[in-house]
Write an enzyme that holds these catalytic residues in place. Structure first.
Site, short mmCIF file in Angstrom:
data_model
loop_
_atom_site.label_atom_id
_atom_site.label_comp_id
_atom_site.label_asym_id
_atom_site.label_seq_id
_atom_site.Cartn_x
_atom_site.Cartn_y
_atom_site.Cartn_z
N THR A 1 0.85 -1.18 0.00
CA THR A 1 0.00 0.00 0.00
C THR A 1 0.89 1.25 0.00
O THR A 1 2.11 1.15 0.13
CB THR A 1 -0.93 0.01 1.22
OG1 THR A 1 -0.14 -0.08 2.41
CG2 THR A 1 -1.93 -1.14 1.17
N TYR A 2 0.26 2.40 -0.09
CA TYR A 2 0.98 3.68 -0.15
C TYR A 2 1.98 3.79 1.00
O TYR A 2 1.63 3.56 2.15
CB TYR A 2 -0.02 4.83 -0.11
CG TYR A 2 0.58 6.17 -0.37
CD1 TYR A 2 1.09 6.49 -1.62
CD2 TYR A 2 0.63 7.12 0.63
CE1 TYR A 2 1.63 7.73 -1.87
CE2 TYR A 2 1.17 8.37 0.40
CZ TYR A 2 1.67 8.67 -0.86
OH TYR A 2 2.22 9.91 -1.10
N MET A 3 3.23 4.14 0.67
CA MET A 3 4.28 4.07 1.69
C MET A 3 4.64 5.40 2.35
O MET A 3 5.43 5.43 3.26
CB MET A 3 5.55 3.42 1.11
CG MET A 3 6.25 4.23 0.07
SD MET A 3 5.38 4.05 -1.45
CE MET A 3 6.05 5.37 -2.36
N HIS B 1 -4.15 7.62 4.57
CA HIS B 1 -3.94 6.31 3.95
C HIS B 1 -3.84 5.25 5.03
O HIS B 1 -3.54 5.53 6.17
CB HIS B 1 -2.65 6.32 3.12
CG HIS B 1 -2.66 7.30 2.01
ND1 HIS B 1 -3.25 7.05 0.80
CD2 HIS B 1 -2.16 8.56 1.93
CE1 HIS B 1 -3.12 8.10 0.01
NE2 HIS B 1 -2.48 9.03 0.67
#
Length: 140
Positions: free
Chosen positions: A39-41, A84
């Site tokens: 997923t978005y880091m 996020h």
């Protein structure tokens, strides 16, 4: 992620983010095509979706047993960027070892770190056996 990568696999911050970007954008995985692995880091959120939680539960119970799963929720600090989800694998069934041949050495190391940390975040606390010994000895 940056701190753990620095501490455990000796990656610089720049290297960690560069490798993570590649894992996020996607790689060609044999038998799966081009897919994003994490997923978005760029987040410090500890929140995970219920879908991810259920996938972790299934993976833990199948591989370790039901007693190893613990439904965990973590509090997010007020300063956290919580837009996020937490950094986690996008497909829990893609274990690091199952896709190792499709990854570079650096990608494998970082993916394994992210994967294992995510799984551990949903497991029960470790139980240790300890033994204490008192020794009375006389010096000769």
């Amino acid at each position: 992620m940056q701190q753990e990568a620095s501490r455990k696999i000796n990656f610089t911050l720049k290297k960690t983010m560069s490798v993570a970007q590649g894992l996020y954008e996607g790689l060609k995985i044999e038998g799966k095509g081009h897919i994003g692995l994490i997923t978005y880091m760029r987040t410090d959120s500890t929140r995970i979706s219920e879908v991810a939680r259920a996938a972790a539960k299934k993976q833990i119970e199948e591989n370790y047993g039901k007693s190893y799963y613990e439904n965990r929720y973590y509090k997010t600090s007020a300063e956290s960027q919580d837009a996020h989800e937490a950094i986690r694998p996008t497909y829990i069934e893609l274990t690091p070892d199952s896709i190792k041949d499709s990854l570079s050495n650096d990608q494998y190391k970082l993916y394994k770190l992210i994967y294992n940390r995510f799984i551990a975040s949903q497991m029960s606390q470790a139980v240790f056996d300890t033994v204490a010994v008192d020794i009375n000895a006389r010096r000769i």
